[in-house]
Design an enzyme around this catalytic site. Sequence first.
Site, short mmCIF file in Angstrom:
data_model
loop_
_atom_site.label_atom_id
_atom_site.label_comp_id
_atom_site.label_asym_id
_atom_site.label_seq_id
_atom_site.Cartn_x
_atom_site.Cartn_y
_atom_site.Cartn_z
N THR A 23 50.26 42.20 36.54
CA THR A 23 49.04 42.81 36.01
C THR A 23 49.36 43.97 35.08
OG1 THR A 23 47.18 44.18 36.72
CG2 THR A 23 49.03 44.13 38.20
N ASP A 24 48.42 44.26 34.18
CA ASP A 24 48.57 45.44 33.31
C ASP A 24 48.41 46.73 34.12
OD1 ASP A 24 45.84 45.17 33.84
OD2 ASP A 24 45.21 45.78 31.84
N GLU A 25 47.86 46.62 35.34
CA GLU A 25 47.58 47.82 36.13
C GLU A 25 48.86 48.55 36.55
OE1 GLU A 25 44.47 47.33 39.09
OE2 GLU A 25 43.66 45.64 37.98
N ASN A 28 42.38 42.29 33.01
CA ASN A 28 41.38 41.73 33.93
C ASN A 28 40.92 40.35 33.47
OD1 ASN A 28 41.40 44.56 34.50
ND2 ASN A 28 39.45 44.29 35.54
N ALA A 37 51.00 34.12 44.05
CA ALA A 37 50.53 34.50 45.38
C ALA A 37 50.59 36.01 45.53
CB ALA A 37 51.38 33.84 46.46
N LYS A 91 52.42 45.62 43.01
CA LYS A 91 52.72 44.69 41.90
C LYS A 91 53.87 45.26 41.05
CE LYS A 91 51.05 41.32 40.91
NZ LYS A 91 51.26 39.91 41.33
N ILE A 126 54.57 32.65 51.50
CA ILE A 126 55.79 32.90 50.72
C ILE A 126 56.81 33.73 51.50
CG2 ILE A 126 54.80 32.62 48.40
CD1 ILE A 126 54.63 35.74 48.30
N PHE A 174 41.88 32.43 42.47
CA PHE A 174 41.07 32.38 41.24
C PHE A 174 41.89 31.88 40.05
CE2 PHE A 174 39.87 35.45 37.66
CZ PHE A 174 39.00 34.56 37.06
N TYR A 204 47.51 48.60 45.34
CA TYR A 204 47.67 47.27 44.73
C TYR A 204 48.66 47.33 43.57
CZ TYR A 204 46.67 43.45 41.47
OH TYR A 204 46.80 42.40 40.59
N LYS A 252 34.75 40.66 43.43
CA LYS A 252 35.18 41.26 42.17
C LYS A 252 33.96 41.55 41.29
CE LYS A 252 39.52 40.80 43.38
NZ LYS A 252 40.61 39.95 43.03
N GLU A 288 48.11 39.63 47.30
CA GLU A 288 46.85 40.29 47.62
C GLU A 288 46.42 40.98 46.33
OE1 GLU A 288 44.97 40.27 50.29
OE2 GLU A 288 46.30 38.98 51.44
N1 LIG Z 1 42.50 38.52 38.71
C1 LIG Z 1 42.97 39.25 37.69
O1 LIG Z 1 42.19 39.80 36.91
C2 LIG Z 1 44.46 39.37 37.48
C3 LIG Z 1 44.92 39.95 36.29
C4 LIG Z 1 46.31 40.02 36.07
C5 LIG Z 1 47.19 39.56 37.02
N2 LIG Z 1 46.71 39.02 38.18
C6 LIG Z 1 47.70 38.51 39.14
O2 LIG Z 1 47.55 37.10 39.17
C7 LIG Z 1 47.81 36.60 40.48
C8 LIG Z 1 46.63 35.78 40.97
O3 LIG Z 1 45.47 36.61 40.95
P1 LIG Z 1 44.07 36.04 41.48
O4 LIG Z 1 43.01 36.90 40.91
O5 LIG Z 1 44.02 34.58 41.30
O6 LIG Z 1 44.22 36.36 43.03
P2 LIG Z 1 43.42 35.76 44.27
O7 LIG Z 1 43.31 36.87 45.26
O8 LIG Z 1 42.18 35.08 43.81
O9 LIG Z 1 44.40 34.61 44.83
C9 LIG Z 1 45.59 34.90 45.50
C10 LIG Z 1 46.05 33.63 46.19
O10 LIG Z 1 47.31 33.92 46.83
C11 LIG Z 1 47.27 33.36 48.13
N3 LIG Z 1 48.16 34.16 49.00
C12 LIG Z 1 47.99 35.44 49.40
N4 LIG Z 1 49.01 35.81 50.19
C13 LIG Z 1 49.86 34.74 50.27
C14 LIG Z 1 51.10 34.52 50.92
N5 LIG Z 1 51.67 35.49 51.67
N6 LIG Z 1 51.70 33.33 50.77
C15 LIG Z 1 51.12 32.35 50.03
N7 LIG Z 1 49.94 32.49 49.40
C16 LIG Z 1 49.32 33.68 49.52
C17 LIG Z 1 45.81 33.46 48.56
O11 LIG Z 1 45.51 32.55 49.62
C18 LIG Z 1 45.10 33.13 47.27
O12 LIG Z 1 44.90 31.74 47.12
C19 LIG Z 1 48.10 37.82 41.35
O13 LIG Z 1 49.49 37.96 41.46
C20 LIG Z 1 47.50 38.98 40.57
O14 LIG Z 1 48.20 40.18 40.82
C21 LIG Z 1 45.37 38.92 38.43
#
Ligand SMILES: NC(=O)c1ccc[n+]([C@@H]2O[C@H](COP(=O)([O-])OP(=O)(O)OC[C@H]3O[C@@H](n4cnc5c(N)ncnc54)[C@H](O)[C@@H]3O)[C@@H](O)[C@H]2O)c1
Length: 352
Positions: free
Chosen positions: A138-140, A193, A86, A168, A64, A16, A164, A203, A88
């Site tokens: 994340t802020d979490e 978020n 990257a 992180k 990774i 995303f 999760y 989500k 989960e």
């Molecule tokens: N979505 C939110 O609201 C939010 C807020 C703050 C921080 N984040 C952080 O931002 C980052 C991206 O979040 P997102 O919502 O886009 O997540 P997402 O789940 O949409 O995307 C994660 C991506 O990582 C890839 N991935 C997973 N495991 C992998 C591995 N072992 N090797 C290579 N690629 C791998 C997946 O294929 C996917 O494309 C994350 O680290 C998350 O913790 C997200």
Amino acid sequence: MQDHPQNILVTGGAGFIGSSLIRYLLEKTTALVINLDALTYAGNLASLADIETHPSYRFVHGDINDASLLADILAKHRPSLIMHLAAESHVDRSISGAAEFIRTNVCGTYVLLDECLRFYRALTVSEKEQFRFVHISTDEVHGSLEREDAPFSESTRYAPRSPYSATKAASDHLVRAWYYTYGLPIIVSNCSNNYGPRHYPEKLIPLALMKMLHGENIPLYGNGTQIRDWLHVDDHCAALWEIACRGRIGESYIIGSGREICNRDLLQLLCSIMDELAPRADAACHQESIVSVTDRPGHDARYAIDATKLRSDLAWQPNIPLEEGLRTTVRWYLDHRAWWQPLWENQVARAL
Ligand SMILES: NC(=O)c1ccc[n+]([C@@H]2O[C@H](COP(=O)([O-])OP(=O)(O)OC[C@H]3O[C@@H](n4cnc5c(N)ncnc54)[C@H](O)[C@@H]3O)[C@@H](O)[C@H]2O)c1
């Protein structure tokens, strides 16, 4: 960082936030952007379809945790900026099975750090000055606030409460350890978020939209009083770029809109936008379909963000008000059925 990076390695770029970030980087820079993604259920190349033939974009399908692949990518493309996304990322999945979260978020971050350090150590002095490893978190990691508590800031203690957020938090600690112990030039970002286009329909916001579009009940955890700070993904990407270019090495930056809203009010806002843009066939209000479901175990009550450091040091500010961002997000989902239909069918099939 004085110069804009020439080559940028983004991990998790098919997710995303990663897919929006890659689009942002290709618009804002002339850098070659390399996307390393394992294409888990959350990774979707359809999110990058419009830029897949861009001359400054390369996709590498891989994990990774694969040290030799990482070494090859670093040797071949010699990036001066790593943007590590990257992961989960879905809390509910981490509750039903934490193993993948530990494997990717903790072990994978370790493997990536180690390979980046090996690469960094062999750089010239001037190349070292340019190199940055930006860890997107994340802020979490800060846990849960009470209503009367001050918002999270960079000095808030770590107190993760879900598998999760615990993984992180562990990754943030590893990243800082690689700075203090080995001198790898890192910066950590902790964002609230995100919402926006291309968000996987498990989500809260896209799930509610899917439910409305399919005439189903809209689930709301518990009484819906959980408070979140929602930031449009494009505002997040702009913040990440400022942090990568001008952030201080070894420091962290918390990112958020400063706009707090509880889940119930957020869903009601979304329903009112849907009433306007995609009215129900029976002309009833979508919010009549909101139903309370059993709350998530350990559900954090409140997240709130004080982004003063980012605003004052890097002159960043969010540009997309929540109402406007939700409206364009709804419009995007209405206009991109082909993007979400297969994901939704897969999700429905999984739930059967
Ligand atoms: N979505 C939110 O609201 C939010 C807020 C703050 C921080 N984040 C952080 O931002 C980052 C991206 O979040 P997102 O919502 O886009 O997540 P997402 O789940 O949409 O995307 C994660 C991506 O990582 C890839 N991935 C997973 N495991 C992998 C591995 N072992 N090797 C290579 N690629 C791998 C997946 O294929 C996917 O494309 C994350 O680290 C998350 O913790 C997200």
